[in-house]
Structures are given as C-alpha cells and as structure tokens.
Design a protein around this motif. Sequence first.
Motif, mmCIF file in Angstrom:
data_model
loop_
_atom_site.group_PDB
_atom_site.id
_atom_site.type_symbol
_atom_site.label_atom_id
_atom_site.label_comp_id
_atom_site.label_asym_id
_atom_site.label_seq_id
_atom_site.Cartn_x
_atom_site.Cartn_y
_atom_site.Cartn_z
ATOM 1 N N SER A 1 0.820 -1.215 0.000
ATOM 2 C CA SER A 1 0.000 0.000 0.000
ATOM 3 C C SER A 1 0.852 1.262 0.000
ATOM 4 C CB SER A 1 -0.937 0.005 1.214
ATOM 5 O OG SER A 1 -1.835 -1.083 1.174
ATOM 6 N N TYR A 2 1.868 1.285 0.843
ATOM 7 C CA TYR A 2 2.671 2.509 0.933
ATOM 8 C C TYR A 2 3.700 2.606 -0.178
ATOM 9 C CZ TYR A 2 0.369 4.318 5.012
ATOM 10 O OH TYR A 2 -0.580 4.867 5.847
ATOM 11 N N ASP A 3 4.051 1.479 -0.817
ATOM 12 C CA ASP A 3 4.850 1.570 -2.032
ATOM 13 C C ASP A 3 4.079 2.375 -3.076
ATOM 14 O OD1 ASP A 3 6.914 0.046 -0.991
ATOM 15 O OD2 ASP A 3 6.140 -1.835 -1.799
ATOM 16 N N ARG A 4 2.768 2.149 -3.150
ATOM 17 C CA ARG A 4 1.941 2.892 -4.102
ATOM 18 C C ARG A 4 1.853 4.363 -3.726
ATOM 19 N NH1 ARG A 4 -3.004 -0.911 -6.159
ATOM 20 N NH2 ARG A 4 -1.966 -2.925 -5.937
ATOM 21 N N VAL A 5 1.739 4.635 -2.434
ATOM 22 C CA VAL A 5 1.694 6.024 -1.978
ATOM 23 C C VAL A 5 2.984 6.744 -2.358
ATOM 24 C CG1 VAL A 5 1.706 7.510 0.069
ATOM 25 C CG2 VAL A 5 0.067 5.622 -0.102
ATOM 26 N N LEU A 6 4.125 6.113 -2.100
ATOM 27 C CA LEU A 6 5.406 6.750 -2.404
ATOM 28 C C LEU A 6 5.576 6.948 -3.910
ATOM 29 C CD1 LEU A 6 7.704 4.918 0.168
ATOM 30 C CD2 LEU A 6 6.693 7.199 0.343
ATOM 31 N N ALA A 7 5.131 5.970 -4.702
ATOM 32 C CA ALA A 7 5.201 6.122 -6.158
ATOM 33 C C ALA A 7 4.282 7.257 -6.624
ATOM 34 C CB ALA A 7 4.815 4.813 -6.831
ATOM 35 N N ARG A 8 3.117 7.374 -5.994
ATOM 36 C CA ARG A 8 2.173 8.443 -6.362
ATOM 37 C C ARG A 8 2.773 9.820 -6.037
ATOM 38 N NH1 ARG A 8 -2.141 6.211 -4.463
ATOM 39 N NH2 ARG A 8 -2.887 5.575 -6.513
ATOM 40 N N LEU A 9 3.405 9.944 -4.895
ATOM 41 C CA LEU A 9 4.043 11.208 -4.527
ATOM 42 C C LEU A 9 5.133 11.563 -5.531
ATOM 43 C CD1 LEU A 9 4.404 10.606 -0.683
ATOM 44 C CD2 LEU A 9 2.863 12.247 -1.767
ATOM 45 N N GLU A 10 5.952 10.561 -5.869
ATOM 46 C CA GLU A 10 7.036 10.794 -6.822
ATOM 47 C C GLU A 10 6.481 11.197 -8.180
ATOM 48 O OE1 GLU A 10 10.899 8.323 -8.541
ATOM 49 O OE2 GLU A 10 9.939 7.687 -6.677
ATOM 50 N N GLY A 11 5.443 10.507 -8.634
ATOM 51 C CA GLY A 11 4.853 10.807 -9.938
ATOM 52 C C GLY A 11 4.241 12.199 -10.009
ATOM 53 N N ALA A 12 3.747 12.694 -8.859
ATOM 54 C CA ALA A 12 3.127 14.019 -8.816
ATOM 55 C C ALA A 12 4.147 15.132 -8.584
ATOM 56 C CB ALA A 12 2.071 14.054 -7.713
ATOM 57 N N GLY A 13 5.404 14.752 -8.383
ATOM 58 C CA GLY A 13 6.414 15.759 -8.075
ATOM 59 C C GLY A 13 6.280 16.329 -6.678
ATOM 60 N N ALA A 14 5.519 15.643 -5.807
ATOM 61 C CA ALA A 14 5.338 16.097 -4.426
ATOM 62 C C ALA A 14 6.549 15.663 -3.595
ATOM 63 C CB ALA A 14 4.067 15.508 -3.839
ATOM 64 N N ARG A 15 6.972 16.525 -2.683
ATOM 65 C CA ARG A 15 8.153 16.222 -1.875
ATOM 66 C C ARG A 15 7.876 16.460 -0.378
ATOM 67 N NH1 ARG A 15 12.717 15.393 -4.731
ATOM 68 N NH2 ARG A 15 14.049 15.948 -2.958
ATOM 69 N N PRO A 16 6.915 15.751 0.182
ATOM 70 C CA PRO A 16 6.684 15.894 1.623
ATOM 71 C C PRO A 16 7.814 15.256 2.413
ATOM 72 C CG PRO A 16 5.423 14.064 0.782
ATOM 73 C CD PRO A 16 6.063 14.710 -0.411
ATOM 74 N N LEU A 17 7.914 15.612 3.675
ATOM 75 C CA LEU A 17 8.834 14.932 4.563
ATOM 76 C C LEU A 17 8.254 13.552 4.857
ATOM 77 C CD1 LEU A 17 11.473 15.533 6.291
ATOM 78 C CD2 LEU A 17 9.904 15.762 8.222
ATOM 79 N N LEU A 18 9.048 12.510 4.642
ATOM 80 C CA LEU A 18 8.606 11.131 4.869
ATOM 81 C C LEU A 18 9.193 10.649 6.197
ATOM 82 C CD1 LEU A 18 9.316 9.716 1.296
ATOM 83 C CD2 LEU A 18 7.141 10.598 2.180
ATOM 84 N N VAL A 19 8.307 10.278 7.114
ATOM 85 C CA VAL A 19 8.728 9.925 8.475
ATOM 86 C C VAL A 19 8.106 8.588 8.857
ATOM 87 C CG1 VAL A 19 8.791 10.655 10.891
ATOM 88 C CG2 VAL A 19 8.797 12.379 9.072
ATOM 89 N N VAL A 20 8.922 7.660 9.358
ATOM 90 C CA VAL A 20 8.407 6.381 9.845
ATOM 91 C C VAL A 20 8.426 6.400 11.373
ATOM 92 C CG1 VAL A 20 10.670 5.244 9.684
ATOM 93 C CG2 VAL A 20 8.591 3.866 9.637
ATOM 94 N N LEU A 21 7.410 5.808 11.986
ATOM 95 C CA LEU A 21 7.261 5.786 13.444
ATOM 96 C C LEU A 21 7.534 4.366 13.947
ATOM 97 C CD1 LEU A 21 3.929 7.824 13.697
ATOM 98 C CD2 LEU A 21 6.272 8.701 13.762
ATOM 99 N N LEU A 22 8.534 4.219 14.836
ATOM 100 C CA LEU A 22 8.982 2.891 15.264
ATOM 101 C C LEU A 22 9.373 2.884 16.734
ATOM 102 C CD1 LEU A 22 11.382 2.044 12.285
ATOM 103 C CD2 LEU A 22 9.070 1.158 12.610
#
Length: 206
Positions: free
Chosen positions: A152-173
Amino acid sequence: MEHGGTAGGADKRALRRELLGARSGLTAAGVREAGRALAERALELPELAAGRTVAAYVSVGGEPSTLPLLEALRARGVRVLLPALLPDNDLDWGEYTGPDSLEQIRHGGKMALFEPSGPRLGPDAVTGADVVLLPGLAVDAHGMRLGRGGGSYDRVLARLEGAGARPLLVVLLYDTEVVPRVPAEAHDRPVHAVVTPSGVLRFPVT
C-alpha cells in the motif's frame, strides 16, 4: 509491493517474522506509553510542528500508538488525513476530526483497521501533504524502511514521486527497530527521518 521471488524478498519476510514476534510480546500499556513519547518526539520535527496538512495513520496491534500524535496535531489546527484501504490494497484518504470520526473496518480476513468515517478524498489527496507519516517494522541507517509487505505505501510513495510532491517522509517505530540494514529492492524508496520514543533521527537522503 513485494517481489517474493528475489533474495531481498525472502530476507524481508524473515526480518518481518522476527520483528512481528517481538511486537507480539509487548503489553497494551507499553504500546500506549510508546505512543505518548512518540507524540512528544515527533513534534520536535519543525516540518511536522509547522505542517498544514499531515498524512498519518491509526496504529493497530503492536504498532506504537499514533492516537496521541493525531490528537496533538489536531489541537494545533493541522489538517490530518488518514488512509482507507481499497480492494486492490491502494489507499484512499479521509480527514481525521477526532476519535469519533473513526470507524473499525475489517477487510476480508485481515486485521481490522480504524479508518476515517467521513467523505473520501481520493488516492491523490496525499500529494497535498507537507508530511507523510508511514507505518513500518524497521528502518536502517540509510533510511530504507521495512513495511508489512502489502504494498500500500509503495503505491503512496510512487504516487508522490509521480506528482512531483516532496513531503517529509517519516516512519514511526520503537527504538529497537532502528537496525543496521534493511534488505532493499529496486522499487524501495528511503524515508527522511524516523521517530522513536527516545528521539528523532534524520537520514541523508535527497
């Protein structure tokens, strides 16, 4: 998406089993306490503290609780988007307006998820986020994230890249889930930072 025929895919599956086993031993109190600490640490990120729109998620199972952070962001006037799982494992989005805006939904035989009960905004809504908070099981020193394998999030990251969007990507662990190396495959993309109950670590990614 997982590419199970590769050595990297097999390595990922083995690491997932190990990490999920460790999470299964956590107490409910430990999960909640981690969530409170995560909320405090996450707001030390200037991009998150000053964000207008943040794409987040509602934790399930042994994941560090995200509810304290969702409430902290909402209290600051941040627009918080939450995912809703689609039949093809892609994600739609809706707005979080408080705990009563969530509904528990079971998708087939999968774990029940808490999703926004309001109007759906479409899969592209995530491209307007200033920060995207991602679930995961581990991250390494290069910012490579290990997800659960659903894609699911692989698709989200690909969608962001395709749109030229550059949000801060943060993982919570959890602290123990920052590891020396995560098996990487060609489609994997690094995140910019990890937040754990003990602090924030940024990665030198472009």
